[in-house]
Scaffold this motif. Structure first.
Motif, short mmCIF file in Angstrom:
data_model
loop_
_atom_site.label_atom_id
_atom_site.label_comp_id
_atom_site.label_asym_id
_atom_site.label_seq_id
_atom_site.Cartn_x
_atom_site.Cartn_y
_atom_site.Cartn_z
N SER A 215 0.80 -1.22 0.00
CA SER A 215 0.00 0.00 0.00
C SER A 215 0.83 1.27 0.00
O SER A 215 0.30 2.35 -0.25
N TYR A 216 2.12 1.17 0.30
CA TYR A 216 2.94 2.36 0.45
C TYR A 216 4.23 2.27 -0.36
O TYR A 216 5.12 1.48 -0.04
N PRO A 217 4.36 3.09 -1.42
CA PRO A 217 5.63 3.11 -2.17
C PRO A 217 6.80 3.56 -1.31
O PRO A 217 7.91 3.09 -1.48
N ASN A 218 6.55 4.51 -0.37
CA ASN A 218 7.57 4.91 0.58
C ASN A 218 7.30 4.18 1.89
O ASN A 218 6.19 4.27 2.42
N GLN A 219 8.29 3.48 2.41
CA GLN A 219 8.10 2.67 3.61
C GLN A 219 8.95 3.19 4.77
O GLN A 219 9.67 2.45 5.43
N ALA A 220 8.82 4.49 5.00
CA ALA A 220 9.49 5.10 6.14
C ALA A 220 9.03 4.45 7.43
O ALA A 220 7.84 4.21 7.62
N LEU A 221 9.98 4.15 8.28
CA LEU A 221 9.76 3.48 9.58
C LEU A 221 9.41 2.01 9.45
O LEU A 221 9.09 1.37 10.45
N ASN A 222 9.47 1.45 8.26
CA ASN A 222 9.45 -0.01 8.12
C ASN A 222 10.89 -0.47 8.28
O ASN A 222 11.69 -0.37 7.35
N LEU A 223 11.21 -0.94 9.44
CA LEU A 223 12.60 -1.29 9.76
C LEU A 223 13.02 -2.62 9.17
O LEU A 223 14.18 -3.01 9.28
N ASN A 224 12.09 -3.31 8.52
CA ASN A 224 12.39 -4.61 7.91
C ASN A 224 12.41 -4.55 6.39
O ASN A 224 12.50 -5.59 5.74
N LYS A 225 12.32 -3.38 5.82
CA LYS A 225 12.32 -3.28 4.35
C LYS A 225 13.66 -3.74 3.78
O LYS A 225 14.70 -3.62 4.44
N THR A 226 13.62 -4.24 2.58
CA THR A 226 14.82 -4.82 1.96
C THR A 226 15.44 -3.92 0.89
O THR A 226 16.44 -4.27 0.30
#
Length: 390
Positions: A215-226
């Protein structure tokens, strides 16, 4: 801070719009406000806001040759000063900064130069960084001091620091501070891509992603993004500062802090963001860290940047981390304007007594919101932290 500073108004223009009610409702929707421009994700002004800027541009023959960064700043400053009830005779100070300045106009002039081997007459005066505050002072017809600066992505919060310093020095009673950025140009986006930090995530190819991530192209504060997911947005935001506790204050500045660090890489923080540890510790002063209910993080959506700031927060707040949030998953990174957009978000949460959560973290929602910390940092390791209260 022994004597608080009042924020008596704040205004912005961004992908969220420019009316306070619309901005708050758009925040609460938790939708993102990105669109595609030449195949890249960006956060553009909505059509109504673009019309306002075009009307401003056409209202004065002198304004037709100004960059969008200047026009955004003028528009936002007008709204803020009107809301605060200031008059030009108040001779308030102005400090509106920008990371990039007149990017679009500079690129246009340079393209013409390559074609003609000759510069346009106004190419220099309309692309200098000081152009923003100077034109805002001209538009508001004030005779107070005017300052422009670039301290990359922490520019707007550094302008707030400057405003506080001028007020505490006794040299001014009122100060207009903020940032303005119009970075959605081919070369600016190309520079972010060259750093390999720009979002490549495609919603149409998200069938294998988790629903919330899709749902979010920007994943700020998703600490598990790759992968890195930073997206640029255009915006301006300005605030009116007054000494002491004004009756019409939207919020009070209770603490300010700054910090710098030696960087191992031009675009990244140290693993534990030493500069943020310094700025947060200074902003807290004698305050108990437990008194901070929320932190509006800088977190631009890059893997290293987001985690470094989170590590710094853990170092300072230890086992009781405040609720964390950010607006960049909705409006992207407006570089030099981003810090004041975060201040506006904090003020909205303070006055509505409602926390705007992020979907990537499991955390406790504060029952009462009394104090909010706002963070910003930029290339060069220059961090600023501000504590606001109601």
């Amino acid at each position: 801070m022994k004597q608080p500073i009042s924020i008596t108004s704040i205004s912005s223009i961004s992908a969220l719009g420019f009316q306070p009610e619309d901005i708050w409702n758009n925040y609460k929707s938790r939708n993102h406000f990105f669109s595609k421009k030449n195949g890249d994700w960006v956060a553009q002004l909505p059509s109504e806001a673009k019309q306002e800027i075009e009307s401003l541009k056409q209202s004065n023959s002198k304004y037709k040759n100004l960059d969008d960064s200047v026009l955004f700043g003028i528009f936002s400053a007008r709204q803020a000063v009107k809301q605060a009830g200031w008059k030009s005779s108040d001779n308030f100070g102005i400090n509106i900064g920008s990371s990039r300045g007149a990017t679009g106009l500079f690129e246009k002039y340079f393209e013409d130069f390559l074609d003609k081997n000759k510069a346009e007459t106004l190419s220099s005066p309309t692309t200098t960084l000081g152009n923003i505050s100077s034109w805002i002072a001209h538009d508001l017809q004030t005779n107070g001091p005017e300052i422009s600066h670039s301290i990359t992505c922490s520019t707007a919060l550094h302008s707030l620091l400057n405003g506080v310093a001028w007020l505490k020095s006794g040299m001014c009673d009122k100060f207009l501070v903020g940032g303005s950025e119009a970075p959605l140009t081919p070369f600016t986006i190309a520079q972010m891509k060259a750093l390999k930090i720009y979002a490549k995530y495609k919603l149409e190819d998200s069938c294998h992603a988790e629903p919330v991530e899709a749902s979010y192209p920007n994943q700020a504060l998703n600490l598990n993004k790759t992968e890195n997911t930073m997206i640029l947005g255009e915006a301006a935001s300005t605030a009116c500062l007054e000494k002491g506790k004004a009756e019409n204050a939207l919020a009070y500045i209770e603490g300010i802090g700054y910090g710098t660090e030696l960087l191992e890489h031009n675009a990244s923080l140290s693993t534990n963001a030493d500069c943020f540890q310094r700025s947060m510790k200074m902003a807290l002063g004698d305050l108990n860290p437990d008194e901070v209910d929320i932190i509006v993080t800088h977190t631009p959506g890059t893997r290293k940047g987001d985690i470094a700031e989170y590590n710094a927060i853990r170092k300072i707040f230890c086992n009781k981390i405040p609720a964390l949030t950010t607006n960049k998953l909705q409006v992207g990174h407006s570089l030099g304007a981003s810090g004041m957009l975060s201040v506006e978000m904090a003020i909205l949460m303070l006055n509505h007594q409602e926390f705007l959560d992020v979907p990537f973290l499991e955390q406790q929602t504060p029952d009462k919101i009394s104090k909010i910390m706002v963070n910003a940092v930029g290339f060069g390791g220059n961090a600023v932290s501000v504590i606001l209260s109601k």
